[in-house]
Design a protein around this motif. Structure first.
Motif, PDB file in Angstrom:
ATOM      1  N   ALA A 136       0.832  -1.209   0.000  1.00  0.00           N
ATOM      2  CA  ALA A 136       0.000   0.000   0.000  1.00  0.00           C
ATOM      3  C   ALA A 136       0.865   1.257   0.000  1.00  0.00           C
ATOM      4  CB  ALA A 136      -0.926  -0.008   1.217  1.00  0.00           C
ATOM      5  N   LEU A 137       1.976   1.228   0.738  1.00  0.00           N
ATOM      6  CA  LEU A 137       2.888   2.377   0.732  1.00  0.00           C
ATOM      7  C   LEU A 137       3.503   2.558  -0.653  1.00  0.00           C
ATOM      8  CD1 LEU A 137       4.619   1.820   4.185  1.00  0.00           C
ATOM      9  CD2 LEU A 137       3.076   3.693   3.594  1.00  0.00           C
ATOM     10  N   ARG A 138       3.881   1.442  -1.282  1.00  0.00           N
ATOM     11  CA  ARG A 138       4.451   1.539  -2.626  1.00  0.00           C
ATOM     12  C   ARG A 138       3.399   2.026  -3.631  1.00  0.00           C
ATOM     13  NH1 ARG A 138       7.081  -3.603  -0.885  1.00  0.00           N
ATOM     14  NH2 ARG A 138       9.229  -3.035  -0.366  1.00  0.00           N
ATOM     15  N   HIS A 139       2.164   1.585  -3.463  1.00  0.00           N
ATOM     16  CA  HIS A 139       1.093   2.062  -4.353  1.00  0.00           C
ATOM     17  C   HIS A 139       0.927   3.577  -4.231  1.00  0.00           C
ATOM     18  CE1 HIS A 139      -0.849  -2.174  -3.673  1.00  0.00           C
ATOM     19  NE2 HIS A 139       0.253  -2.234  -4.389  1.00  0.00           N
ATOM     20  N   ALA A 140       1.001   4.073  -2.990  1.00  0.00           N
ATOM     21  CA  ALA A 140       0.909   5.519  -2.790  1.00  0.00           C
ATOM     22  C   ALA A 140       2.080   6.224  -3.459  1.00  0.00           C
ATOM     23  CB  ALA A 140       0.872   5.828  -1.300  1.00  0.00           C
ATOM     24  N   GLY A 141       3.255   5.592  -3.402  1.00  0.00           N
ATOM     25  CA  GLY A 141       4.404   6.154  -4.097  1.00  0.00           C
ATOM     26  C   GLY A 141       4.184   6.234  -5.596  1.00  0.00           C
ATOM     27  N   ILE A 142       3.528   5.218  -6.149  1.00  0.00           N
ATOM     28  CA  ILE A 142       3.201   5.231  -7.582  1.00  0.00           C
ATOM     29  C   ILE A 142       2.302   6.414  -7.908  1.00  0.00           C
ATOM     30  CG2 ILE A 142       1.945   3.996  -9.395  1.00  0.00           C
ATOM     31  CD1 ILE A 142       2.847   1.383  -7.961  1.00  0.00           C
ATOM     32  N   HIS A 179      -8.304  -1.534   8.629  1.00  0.00           N
ATOM     33  CA  HIS A 179      -7.077  -1.843   7.886  1.00  0.00           C
ATOM     34  C   HIS A 179      -7.234  -1.423   6.420  1.00  0.00           C
ATOM     35  CE1 HIS A 179      -4.853  -4.368  10.844  1.00  0.00           C
ATOM     36  NE2 HIS A 179      -6.069  -4.559  11.329  1.00  0.00           N
ATOM     37  N   PRO A 180      -6.932  -0.178   6.086  1.00  0.00           N
ATOM     38  CA  PRO A 180      -7.098   0.271   4.692  1.00  0.00           C
ATOM     39  C   PRO A 180      -6.135  -0.394   3.724  1.00  0.00           C
ATOM     40  CG  PRO A 180      -5.965   1.938   5.997  1.00  0.00           C
ATOM     41  CD  PRO A 180      -6.435   0.895   6.963  1.00  0.00           C
ATOM     42  N   GLU A 181      -5.042  -0.960   4.247  1.00  0.00           N
ATOM     43  CA  GLU A 181      -4.054  -1.578   3.353  1.00  0.00           C
ATOM     44  C   GLU A 181      -4.634  -2.746   2.568  1.00  0.00           C
ATOM     45  OE1 GLU A 181      -3.245  -3.586   7.439  1.00  0.00           O
ATOM     46  OE2 GLU A 181      -3.984  -1.674   6.651  1.00  0.00           O
ATOM     47  N   PHE A 182      -5.690  -3.379   3.083  1.00  0.00           N
ATOM     48  CA  PHE A 182      -6.234  -4.553   2.412  1.00  0.00           C
ATOM     49  C   PHE A 182      -6.966  -4.201   1.111  1.00  0.00           C
ATOM     50  CE2 PHE A 182      -6.463  -6.728   6.796  1.00  0.00           C
ATOM     51  CZ  PHE A 182      -5.236  -7.332   6.604  1.00  0.00           C
ATOM     52  N   THR A 183      -7.305  -2.944   0.905  1.00  0.00           N
ATOM     53  CA  THR A 183      -8.034  -2.567  -0.310  1.00  0.00           C
ATOM     54  C   THR A 183      -7.207  -1.687  -1.250  1.00  0.00           C
ATOM     55  OG1 THR A 183      -9.083  -0.765   0.946  1.00  0.00           O
ATOM     56  CG2 THR A 183     -10.321  -2.808   0.718  1.00  0.00           C
ATOM     57  N   SER A 184      -5.935  -1.522  -0.968  1.00  0.00           N
ATOM     58  CA  SER A 184      -5.067  -0.747  -1.853  1.00  0.00           C
ATOM     59  C   SER A 184      -4.583  -1.618  -3.011  1.00  0.00           C
ATOM     60  CB  SER A 184      -3.863  -0.217  -1.077  1.00  0.00           C
ATOM     61  OG  SER A 184      -2.991   0.507  -1.920  1.00  0.00           O
ATOM     62  N   THR A 185      -4.520  -1.036  -4.202  1.00  0.00           N
ATOM     63  CA  THR A 185      -4.017  -1.752  -5.378  1.00  0.00           C
ATOM     64  C   THR A 185      -3.020  -0.875  -6.131  1.00  0.00           C
ATOM     65  OG1 THR A 185      -5.723  -0.957  -6.917  1.00  0.00           O
ATOM     66  CG2 THR A 185      -6.243  -2.935  -5.613  1.00  0.00           C
ATOM     67  N   PRO A 186      -2.110  -1.472  -6.890  1.00  0.00           N
ATOM     68  CA  PRO A 186      -1.088  -0.659  -7.576  1.00  0.00           C
ATOM     69  C   PRO A 186      -1.672   0.261  -8.642  1.00  0.00           C
ATOM     70  CG  PRO A 186      -0.980  -2.950  -8.293  1.00  0.00           C
ATOM     71  CD  PRO A 186      -1.909  -2.912  -7.113  1.00  0.00           C
ATOM     72  N   ARG A 187      -2.746  -0.165  -9.282  1.00  0.00           N
ATOM     73  CA  ARG A 187      -3.315   0.650 -10.350  1.00  0.00           C
ATOM     74  C   ARG A 187      -4.227   1.757  -9.839  1.00  0.00           C
ATOM     75  NH1 ARG A 187      -5.360  -4.079 -14.318  1.00  0.00           N
ATOM     76  NH2 ARG A 187      -5.712  -5.128 -12.307  1.00  0.00           N
ATOM     77  N   GLY A 210      -4.370   2.624  -6.158  1.00  0.00           N
ATOM     78  CA  GLY A 210      -3.900   3.217  -4.922  1.00  0.00           C
ATOM     79  C   GLY A 210      -4.957   3.176  -3.832  1.00  0.00           C
ATOM     80  N   HIS A 211      -4.776   4.020  -2.833  1.00  0.00           N
ATOM     81  CA  HIS A 211      -5.743   4.188  -1.748  1.00  0.00           C
ATOM     82  C   HIS A 211      -5.620   5.620  -1.247  1.00  0.00           C
ATOM     83  CE1 HIS A 211      -7.759   3.920   2.131  1.00  0.00           C
ATOM     84  NE2 HIS A 211      -8.275   2.758   1.739  1.00  0.00           N
ATOM     85  N   PRO A 212      -6.746   6.322  -1.054  1.00  0.00           N
ATOM     86  CA  PRO A 212      -6.654   7.751  -0.716  1.00  0.00           C
ATOM     87  C   PRO A 212      -5.923   8.031   0.586  1.00  0.00           C
ATOM     88  CG  PRO A 212      -8.924   6.928  -0.477  1.00  0.00           C
ATOM     89  CD  PRO A 212      -8.145   5.881  -1.216  1.00  0.00           C
ATOM     90  N   LEU A 213      -6.082   7.189   1.601  1.00  0.00           N
ATOM     91  CA  LEU A 213      -5.447   7.460   2.889  1.00  0.00           C
ATOM     92  C   LEU A 213      -3.932   7.344   2.796  1.00  0.00           C
ATOM     93  CD1 LEU A 213      -5.902   8.164   5.847  1.00  0.00           C
ATOM     94  CD2 LEU A 213      -6.131   5.719   6.338  1.00  0.00           C
ATOM     95  N   PHE A 214      -3.447   6.277   2.157  1.00  0.00           N
ATOM     96  CA  PHE A 214      -2.004   6.121   2.002  1.00  0.00           C
ATOM     97  C   PHE A 214      -1.441   7.174   1.062  1.00  0.00           C
ATOM     98  CE2 PHE A 214      -3.194   1.929   3.562  1.00  0.00           C
ATOM     99  CZ  PHE A 214      -2.223   1.715   4.520  1.00  0.00           C
ATOM    100  N   GLY A 215      -2.210   7.525   0.041  1.00  0.00           N
ATOM    101  CA  GLY A 215      -1.755   8.555  -0.878  1.00  0.00           C
ATOM    102  C   GLY A 215      -1.532   9.885  -0.167  1.00  0.00           C
ATOM    103  N   ASP A 216      -2.481  10.277   0.684  1.00  0.00           N
ATOM    104  CA  ASP A 216      -2.344  11.535   1.413  1.00  0.00           C
ATOM    105  C   ASP A 216      -1.204  11.462   2.426  1.00  0.00           C
ATOM    106  OD1 ASP A 216      -4.165  13.995   1.229  1.00  0.00           O
ATOM    107  OD2 ASP A 216      -3.817  13.865   3.389  1.00  0.00           O
ATOM    108  N   PHE A 217      -1.008  10.286   3.006  1.00  0.00           N
ATOM    109  CA  PHE A 217       0.084  10.084   3.960  1.00  0.00           C
ATOM    110  C   PHE A 217       1.441  10.293   3.295  1.00  0.00           C
ATOM    111  CE2 PHE A 217       2.761   6.718   6.225  1.00  0.00           C
ATOM    112  CZ  PHE A 217       3.034   7.516   7.328  1.00  0.00           C
ATOM    113  N   ILE A 218       1.629   9.707   2.125  1.00  0.00           N
ATOM    114  CA  ILE A 218       2.914   9.850   1.419  1.00  0.00           C
ATOM    115  C   ILE A 218       3.087  11.280   0.924  1.00  0.00           C
ATOM    116  CG2 ILE A 218       4.186   9.127  -0.628  1.00  0.00           C
ATOM    117  CD1 ILE A 218       4.219   7.180   1.816  1.00  0.00           C
ATOM    118  N   GLU A 219       2.001  11.921   0.519  1.00  0.00           N
ATOM    119  CA  GLU A 219       2.078  13.321   0.121  1.00  0.00           C
ATOM    120  C   GLU A 219       2.530  14.182   1.302  1.00  0.00           C
ATOM    121  OE1 GLU A 219      -0.558  16.228  -2.750  1.00  0.00           O
ATOM    122  OE2 GLU A 219      -1.613  14.947  -1.318  1.00  0.00           O
ATOM    123  N   ALA A 220       2.010  13.875   2.485  1.00  0.00           N
ATOM    124  CA  ALA A 220       2.422  14.613   3.686  1.00  0.00           C
ATOM    125  C   ALA A 220       3.886  14.340   4.023  1.00  0.00           C
ATOM    126  CB  ALA A 220       1.522  14.219   4.858  1.00  0.00           C
TER     127      ALA A 220
END
Length: 547
Positions: free
Chosen positions: A310-316, A514-522, A524-534
């Motif tokens: 999920a962290l890597r997806h947010a990086g993508i 657990h939001p990580e269970f619904t994150s995908t590489p294509r 992403g997931h909004p929570l992880f995306g905002d976290f990596i942006e921060a």
């Protein structure tokens, strides 16, 4: 009619059957087919829910609350499907089903045997997991030759005979080791693995050979000759630095076209532009961030598989290389939070047990005080609440009843320990002893408007998956919110706190789900995306700060 593709493995485990199967599923889906996937695990545990992460790695949780093998996470990340309890069966669950039938008298007093009763149950479970999909990929755990896998292999052999070649295909994943001293790629392990498979009546149609380099033409011909497989159907599964390159790698070798031909399917060509974008974004980032993952299984990346991805997806999504630094929470207890001094964000994941808990609490406190972006998940929310209660709200001795039987301030506890009888009634009516078992699976959460959580998700109601027993104690809602903690989300019934945040902090969020269970590489997931942006913003501000 559903067509079945059975994926077996040989020589050694951990060759990547799950990744290969999921990658093939994603390509077939790109060619217009509906795809589902099933994992058959040969261990006797009914499910992996009680297995140690050191033994098994992550327990993946499905929407319907099944605790499953971590390969189902790969399935959901590669194939746009939502797995359920029908997508993962263990030997223990198969035998449990058969024994229950025998106790009911379903077998009319007959002798219950591995063949046909166990194998019939396996076949029924495979059919159930396949549903109405065009293609069902069935991965058999373990390796050919393992005694515990034999009932599964016999069951799929029977299905191949009963349904015929038009509806069944066998793919065998094996190893081609490179012997450096001899300067040769050795085909004997593959030959012997296929020989073992053929000895129980299964002739593979396709071989996927894991290797460090492409298979030379001579070795490919030798493998084909000794295994009775067409040379073109001997596929190289090369080591890659990024698992999301595997779909394109297999497609480039026409694996999907060979499958379609053997199953007599006329399909449009595959378009893998979305996978190309994923790979390109990972290889051409605009920046990088370092996230400290503070846990107690830091020597075992598989324990946090979905979080890592999920962290890597947010990086993508944000064109950032995400460097994950695993920090042992017990090391923080010994050496202090200086271990976190140069990270761009802190993440405290879920977990069970008292070991290392004070290190996790200290990590949450460090992130709060220093303005470092913080994401707490499940236990991560609980330690954030404990730390805030102790050091901001002035509740000395705040803790969870999971770790201390009678803490002075049980800010985290089983709901049976704090909710009144009227509030508990609906849980009991739902036949759910939440005090003794876990809250599992996807459940609705209502987000409070005006909170960062609401802005990130852009919705009033979300559905995320849970796996926990202990809850935020509502008896402490007033003192904690008066001290500045914001409860940003509640369970659908309004009883249980699902998300908290600190509005006077640059980015401090924690959730019980657990939001990580619904994150995908294509996607992403909004929570992880905002976290990596921060995290990227924090890093930039730190770099621009005068030394």
């Amino acid at each position: 009619m559903t067509r079945f593709i059975f994926i077996t493995g040989g020589v050694v485990s951990s060759l990547g059957k799950g990744i290969a199967a999921a990658s093939l599923g994603s390509i077939l889906q790109a060619r217009g087919l509906s795809v589902t996937m099933v994992k058959l695990d040969p261990y006797i545990n009914v499910d992996p829910g009680t297995m140690s992460p050191f033994q098994h790695g992550e327990v993946f949780v499905t929407d319907d609350g099944a605790e499953t093998d971590l390969d189902l996470g790969h399935y959901e990340r590669f194939v746009r499907m939502r797995a359920s309890q029908d997508n993962n069966y263990t030997t223990g669950r198969i035998y449990e089903n058969v024994i229950r039938k025998e106790r009911r008298g379903d077998y009319l007093g007959g002798t219950v045997q591995v063949i046909p009763h166990i194998t019939d149950e396996i076949k029924s479970c495979i059919q159930r997991g396949a549903g109405n999909a065009d293609i069902a990929l069935i991965e058999i755990g373990g390796t050919v030759g393992d005694i515990e896998s034999l009932p599964f292999l016999e069951a799929i052999r029977q299905m191949g005979t009963e349904l015929g070649h038009e509806r069944c295909l066998f793919i065998h994943l094996t190893l081609l080791p490179w012997i450096g001293a001899a300067g040769e790629m050795k085909t004997k392990p593959t030959q012997h693995s296929v020989k073992e498979l053929r000895s129980i009546g299964i002739q593979p149609d396709i071989l996927v050979c894991r290797a460090t380099m492409a298979i030379p033409a001579e070795e490919r011909r030798k493998i084909a000759l000794f295994t009775n497989v067409e040379p073109r159907a001997v596929i190289s599964a090369l080591d890659v630095d990024n698992i999301y390159k595997v779909p394109a790698m297999l497609h480039d070798q026409s694996l999907d076209s060979i499958v379609a031909e053997k199953l007599d399917l006329e399909l449009p060509p595959a378009t893998l532009n979305d996978w190309d974008h994923v790979v390109e974004a990972m290889e051409s980032p605009h920046g990088e961030v370092t996230v400290a993952m503070v846990g107690k299984y830091v020597d075992l990346a598989d324990a946090y598989m979905s979080l890592n991805e999920a962290l890597r997806h947010a990086g993508i999504q944000h064109r950032q290389t995400v460097n994950i630094r695993y920090v042992d929470s017990e090391a923080i207890e010994r050496e202090g939070t200086s271990l976190l001094n140069d990270v761009d964000a802190v993440l405290v994941p879920g977990g069970f047990g008292e070991r290392g808990i004070e290190g996790k609490i200290a990590a949450a406190g460090y992130a709060r005080r220093e303005g470092v972006p913080f994401l707490g998940i499940c236990l991560g929310l609980q330690v954030a609440v404990i730390e805030f209660a102790r050091n901001v709200a002035g509740l000395d001795g705040a803790h969870s009843t999971e770790f201390i039987t009678h803490p002075r301030h049980p800010v985290i506890a089983l709901i049976t320990e704090w909710m009144n009888a009227e509030g508990l009634k609906e849980y009991r009516d739902a036949d759910s002893d939440l005090g003794g078992t876990m809250r599992l699976g996807a459940q609705p959460s209502e987000l409070v408007r005006g909170t960062r959580f609401h802005r990130i998700y852009g919705k009033d109601v979300i559905r995320e998956r849970h796996r926990h027993r202990y809850e935020f104690n509502n008896g402490y809602e007033r003192p904690l919110t008066d001290a500045g903690l914001v409860i940003a989300g509640w369970s659908g019934d309004g009883h249980l706190a699902e998300a908290v945040e600190l509005p006077d902090h640059p980015w401090f969020l924690a959730c019980q789900f657990h939001p990580e269970f619904t994150s995908t590489p294509r996607d992403g997931h909004p929570l992880f995306g905002d976290f990596i942006e921060a995290a990227a913003a924090h890093r930039k501000a730190h770099e621009e700060r005068p030394s």
